[in-house]
Design an enzyme around this catalytic site. Structure first.
Site, mmCIF file in Angstrom:
data_model
loop_
_atom_site.group_PDB
_atom_site.id
_atom_site.type_symbol
_atom_site.label_atom_id
_atom_site.label_comp_id
_atom_site.label_asym_id
_atom_site.label_seq_id
_atom_site.Cartn_x
_atom_site.Cartn_y
_atom_site.Cartn_z
ATOM 1 N N ASN A 109 1.006 -1.192 0.114
ATOM 2 C CA ASN A 109 0.093 0.106 -0.050
ATOM 3 C C ASN A 109 0.930 1.148 0.129
ATOM 4 O O ASN A 109 2.130 1.249 0.368
ATOM 5 C CB ASN A 109 -0.918 -0.188 1.286
ATOM 6 C CG ASN A 109 -1.952 1.366 1.182
ATOM 7 O OD1 ASN A 109 -2.424 1.457 0.230
ATOM 8 N ND2 ASN A 109 -2.024 1.851 2.542
ATOM 9 N N HIS B 143 0.608 5.483 1.216
ATOM 10 C CA HIS B 143 -0.160 6.228 2.053
ATOM 11 C C HIS B 143 0.691 7.571 2.090
ATOM 12 O O HIS B 143 1.863 7.819 2.236
ATOM 13 C CB HIS B 143 -0.284 5.669 3.270
ATOM 14 C CG HIS B 143 -1.182 6.439 4.339
ATOM 15 N ND1 HIS B 143 -2.424 6.308 4.151
ATOM 16 C CD2 HIS B 143 -0.973 7.443 5.240
ATOM 17 C CE1 HIS B 143 -2.938 7.229 5.087
ATOM 18 N NE2 HIS B 143 -2.180 7.748 5.871
HETATM 19 C C1 GAR Z 1 -2.458 8.867 -3.331
HETATM 20 O O1 GAR Z 1 -2.027 10.056 -2.747
HETATM 21 C C2 GAR Z 1 -2.481 7.583 -2.216
HETATM 22 O O2 GAR Z 1 -1.261 7.919 -1.288
HETATM 23 C C3 GAR Z 1 -3.585 7.918 -1.543
HETATM 24 O O3 GAR Z 1 -4.633 8.020 -2.492
HETATM 25 C C4 GAR Z 1 -3.876 8.811 -3.488
HETATM 26 C C5 GAR Z 1 -4.196 7.932 -4.659
HETATM 27 O O4 GAR Z 1 -3.997 8.706 -6.036
HETATM 28 N N1 GAR Z 1 -4.023 6.720 -0.720
HETATM 29 C C6 GAR Z 1 -4.465 6.711 0.446
HETATM 30 O O5 GAR Z 1 -4.666 7.675 0.934
HETATM 31 C C7 GAR Z 1 -4.666 5.378 1.202
HETATM 32 N N2 GAR Z 1 -4.846 5.448 2.407
HETATM 33 P P1 GAR Z 1 -3.812 8.058 -7.402
HETATM 34 O O6 GAR Z 1 -5.121 7.411 -7.612
HETATM 35 O O7 GAR Z 1 -3.521 9.265 -8.260
HETATM 36 O O8 GAR Z 1 -2.716 6.867 -7.247
#
Ligand code: GAR
Length: 188
Positions: free
Chosen positions: A106, A108
């Protein structure tokens, strides 16, 4: 190294991994991309790139377990080495995690264990931390927890908004995810 990507939204982390594979910076293949949202931009992008891509909307299933069962069924067809959560906004049950022990990654947008859960960047701003960043980790049964593979730090600057901090962190996320996968590949 066969990857399966799970995403819920924009898919920029998926795109960064795809580009690293295309540029031969990462020796891996993406076997399938699954989204719990049919309208996820990342899913459309995956289809455009020619990947096997599935929408498995959680709203179509009566329970979390039923939805996960279907995701697990599709994953199993592809026999992935690693499941890559790339902005997958569903909490995985212990049953799901147990199906791929130490094989789910994952990303984060905080320096875990600080600020798990939603709105990590807003949490960081609220606390007034001066350094934040991103974390790539193996997934265990707890929220945003498990052994850390890679972290990248970024400064929080005066006048930062959720948007400006998120963008600074996201640039690092794209590199951090590729680095984490390169590390795993070097161990296989
Ligand atoms: C990213 O910032 C990732 O770190 C976050 O969602 C975004 C997805 O961006 N994930 C979380 O917050 C998980 N807890 P993306 O769709 O452009 O990859």
């Amino acid at each position: 190294m066969k990857l399966a990507v799970l995403l819920s939204g924009r898919g920029s982390n998926f795109a960064a991994i795809h580009e690293a594979i295309a540029d031969r910076r990462l020796d891996a293949q993406i076997a399938t991309v699954i989204s719990n949202r049919a309208d996820a931009a990342g899913l459309a992008r995956a289809k455009d790139c020619g990947y096997d891509a599935h929408a498995i909307p959680h709203r179509d299933y009566p329970t979390r377990a039923a939805h996960e069962e279907e995701v697990l069924r599709v994953l199993a067809l592809h026999e992935p080495d690693y499941i890559v959560l790339a902005g997958y906004m569903r909490l995985l049950s212990p049953t799901f995690v147990a199906a791929y022990p130490n094989r789910i990654l994952n990303i984060h947008p905080s320096l875990l264990p600080s600020f798990p859960g939603v709105d990590a960047q807003a949490q960081a701003l609220r606390h007034g931390v001066k350094i934040s960043g991103c974390t790539v980790h193996l997934v265990d049964e707890n929220l945003d927890a498990g052994p850390i593979l890679v972290q990248r730090a970024v400064p929080v600057v005066d006048g930062d908004t959720v948007e400006s901090l998120s963008a600074r962190i996201l640039d690092q996320e794209h590199e951090a995810y590729v680095e984490a996968l390169q590390k795993l590949k070097s161990k296989t």
